[in-house]
Design a protein around this motif. Structure first.
Motif, PDB file in Angstrom:
ATOM      1  N   ARG A 117      58.802  22.624   1.940  1.00 56.72           N
ATOM      2  CA  ARG A 117      57.768  23.443   2.566  1.00 56.72           C
ATOM      3  C   ARG A 117      58.378  24.145   3.765  1.00 56.72           C
ATOM      4  O   ARG A 117      59.080  23.531   4.562  1.00 56.72           O
ATOM      5  CB  ARG A 117      56.624  22.545   3.012  1.00 56.72           C
ATOM      6  N   GLU A 160      57.979  17.298   1.310  1.00 58.31           N
ATOM      7  CA  GLU A 160      56.726  16.607   1.046  1.00 58.31           C
ATOM      8  C   GLU A 160      56.867  15.846  -0.261  1.00 58.31           C
ATOM      9  O   GLU A 160      57.478  16.345  -1.203  1.00 58.31           O
ATOM     10  CB  GLU A 160      55.560  17.586   0.939  1.00 58.31           C
ATOM     11  N   TRP A 163      49.814  14.420  -0.434  1.00 59.22           N
ATOM     12  CA  TRP A 163      51.166  14.835  -0.084  1.00 59.22           C
ATOM     13  C   TRP A 163      51.501  14.304   1.302  1.00 59.22           C
ATOM     14  O   TRP A 163      50.719  14.439   2.236  1.00 59.22           O
ATOM     15  CB  TRP A 163      51.288  16.353  -0.107  1.00 59.22           C
ATOM     16  N   ALA A 199      54.261  14.429   4.401  1.00 57.71           N
ATOM     17  CA  ALA A 199      55.336  15.268   4.943  1.00 57.71           C
ATOM     18  C   ALA A 199      56.349  14.426   5.691  1.00 57.71           C
ATOM     19  O   ALA A 199      56.010  13.450   6.354  1.00 57.71           O
ATOM     20  CB  ALA A 199      54.750  16.317   5.873  1.00 57.71           C
ATOM     21  N   LEU A 205      50.843  22.010   8.565  1.00 58.62           N
ATOM     22  CA  LEU A 205      50.146  20.832   8.050  1.00 58.62           C
ATOM     23  C   LEU A 205      48.858  20.588   8.826  1.00 58.62           C
ATOM     24  O   LEU A 205      47.824  20.260   8.245  1.00 58.62           O
ATOM     25  CB  LEU A 205      51.044  19.605   8.115  1.00 58.62           C
TER      26      LEU A 205
END
Length: 117
Positions: free
Chosen positions: A21, A40, A47, A49, A66
């Motif tokens: 990401r 992630e 999900w 991170a 996020l």
């Protein structure tokens, strides 16, 4: 970015859904929001991170994206401000794309893709 790609590949090789990401990290240099890539992985319900460049025990926040995705209005305002003021986020009408296979081509952002009914 190599550590991120290796991390995603290793997770996927073990059957764990994983993705990279891209966003802006404001936790490296105060007052700076440098573009940054995180990893992630899917834990079966959401999900999660992680930043493979950082020691997980250091307690750094991962990414303003996020927080914005989670509904944080302050993060949304920070993103809107960043988009409005950062000239790097306004590349112009035509951009140059570089593929992993070393193919380089231009994309005209003024052209719309055909829609399917």
């Amino acid at each position: 970015m190599t550590t991120r790609w290796v991390s995603v590949a290793a997770l996927r090789a073990h059957g764990v859904p994983a993705r990279s990401r891209i966003g802006f990290a404001d936790y490296f240099d105060e007052g700076s929001h440098g573009d940054h890539v995180i990893v992630e992985w899917f834990d079966g319900s959401r999900w999660v991170a992680t930043d493979t460049q950082l020691d997980p025990s250091a307690g750094f926040p991962v990414d303003v994206l996020l927080a914005a995705d989670a509904g944080d209005q302050a993060a949304e305002r920070r993103l809107a401000e960043r988009y409005a003021t950062d000239p790097r986020l306004h590349p112009g009408d035509v951009i140059s794309c570089h593929s992993p296979r070393e193919v380089v081509y231009e994309v005209d952002l003024r052209q719309r893709l055909p829609t399917t009914p």
